[in-house]
Design an enzyme around this catalytic site. Structure first.
Site, mmCIF file in Angstrom:
data_model
loop_
_atom_site.group_PDB
_atom_site.id
_atom_site.type_symbol
_atom_site.label_atom_id
_atom_site.label_comp_id
_atom_site.label_asym_id
_atom_site.label_seq_id
_atom_site.Cartn_x
_atom_site.Cartn_y
_atom_site.Cartn_z
ATOM 1 N N CYS A 117 48.456 2.784 93.085
ATOM 2 C CA CYS A 117 48.485 2.801 94.559
ATOM 3 C C CYS A 117 47.111 2.950 95.173
ATOM 4 O O CYS A 117 46.890 2.566 96.318
ATOM 5 C CB CYS A 117 49.360 3.945 95.072
ATOM 6 N N HIS B 168 54.292 -0.281 101.826
ATOM 7 C CA HIS B 168 53.266 0.168 100.875
ATOM 8 C C HIS B 168 53.130 -0.851 99.749
ATOM 9 O O HIS B 168 53.677 -0.658 98.666
ATOM 10 C CB HIS B 168 53.673 1.549 100.343
#
Length: 392
Positions: free
Chosen positions: A95, A346
């Site tokens: 991430c 995301h």
């Protein structure tokens, strides 16, 4: 060679984020083409930057395969029409990919190896689900190096609820509803649109189209509606699709430069990089990662959390943001004023630069705020934090 130079954030843009899957905005759009769109827009918006002055293109992707493979920083630079003399590379820190792309080139700029770089990330989770093609070593489980839940992000969020019993499902749902509300208001006030790149999309069924807004936000989300959602990771659990970020497609990018070079080229300097830090935590509670990384970044900067006026925290899960806020005693009104990943989505490796772009825009509105933080939790048990100084 200078011992260390100031590094500034010049400009950041992103594609609208799409929902992953066969009906999503980018179902039939290539990941590398999304990065190309971002690079071209950065060059277009900053005519003072001659393309041959770009010294590096660092692009992150978590699943480096297919149209996200082939050293995407280099391949996208060539496809974007940058001179062949401009090198590039690929980064993977799950991430925190785009965040790591920024901190890595920033280190090079501070050292004097580069003057100007483009850094960003892309994730086409519809084409490349997280973990596609990986082969985790059996020793992780056989030698109990990690708990089995560590490899399923939603289970790590349930573990975090266990660790912080004061963070109830009701609190997580309330936080998620607020994120949606803030994002809707930011759109209504025109805060998000200036940094979105309209992106051409095509489907066999509908032909050509243009993506101009994020697909994921659900304005009008209520706490009552969220309360009714299933808890897929655990029976009677607390983590739902509503209080987590979605599965998304999108690309981000930014220009970072040495402060003196930005001044020489007449490029805007929106914020200065003060310090950054990454830290590891137990993978089964990866959501606490931003706590030690922020403590370390503050220590390196010689700052206290009370010095920070704005926080952009990636909302992988509501529980992870709440754990961070509770730990530091941070007021919610300083956090994600435009909403966060629960609303926008995301797309893993791209999200770090979305945080920076939003912080830069907030800095411009808030000359009273001197320091801000971008921070996120990272799969496999890590956190990343960057501290920025407002140059407005």
């Amino acid at each position: 060679m200078p011992s260390s130079r100031d590094v500034v954030f010049v400009d950041g843009v992103r594609t609208p984020f799409g929902r992953s899957g066969p009906k999503g905005l980018y179902a039939e759009t290539r990941a590398d083409d999304m990065v190309v769109r971002v690079i071209r827009e950065l060059i277009r918006r900053n005519p003072g930057l001659p393309p041959e002055r770009v010294d590096e293109v660092a692009i992150a992707a978590t699943t480096q395969i297919g149209d996200q493979g082939l050293t995407i920083g280099r391949s996208a630079a060539v496809l974007a029409g940058l001179p062949k003399s401009v090198p590039g590379y690929a980064i993977d820190r799950m991430c925190a990919g785009a965040m790591t792309a920024v901190t890595t080139v920033a280190g090079g700029i501070a050292f004097g190896a580069y003057d100007v770089a483009i850094a960003g990330g892309v994730e086409h989770m519809g084409r490349h689900p997280m973990g596609e093609g990986v082969d985790p070593n059996p020793r992780f489980l056989s030698e109990k190096l990690v708990d089995g839940s560590a490899l399923v992000m939603g289970m790590t969020a349930e573990n975090l609820h266990d660790r912080y019993p004061s963070i109830s499902k009701e609190r997580a749902d309330a936080y998620a509803a607020l994120s949606q509300e803030k994002a809707a208001k930011a759109y209504a006030d025109g805060k998000i649109q200036p940094d979105l790149v309209p992106t051409a999309i095509r489907t066999a069924e509908k032909g050509w189209g243009l993506a101009v807004a994020d697909e994921a936000p659900r304005p009008g989300t209520t706490v009552e509606g969220l309360a009714a959602l299933k808890t897929p990771f655990r029976a009677h659990g607390r983590v739902t699709a509503g209080n987590s970020s979605g599965i998304n497609d999108g690309a981000t990018g930014c220009i970072v430069a040495a402060a003196d070079v930005a001044a020489e080229l007449g490029l805007p300097a929106k914020m200065r990089l003060v310090s950054y830090a990454f830290a590891g935590v137990d993978p089964e509670v990866m959501g606490v990662g931003p706590i030690p990384s922020t403590e370390r970044a503050l220590r390196l900067a010689g700052l206290d959390v009370s010095d920070i006026g704005l926080f952009e925290v990636n909302e992988a899960f509501a529980v992870q943001v709440l754990a961070f806020l509770d730990h530091f005693g941070i007021d919610e009104d300083k956090v994600n004023p435009y909403g966060g990943a629960i609303a926008f989505g995301h797309p893993l490796a791209s999200s770090g630069v979305r945080l920076m772009t939003q912080l830069a825009r907030q800095f411009a509105e808030r000359p009273d705020v001197r320091y801000g933080i971008t921070t996120m939790c990272v799969g496999m048990g890590m956190g990343g934090t960057v501290i920025w100084e407002n140059l407005a």
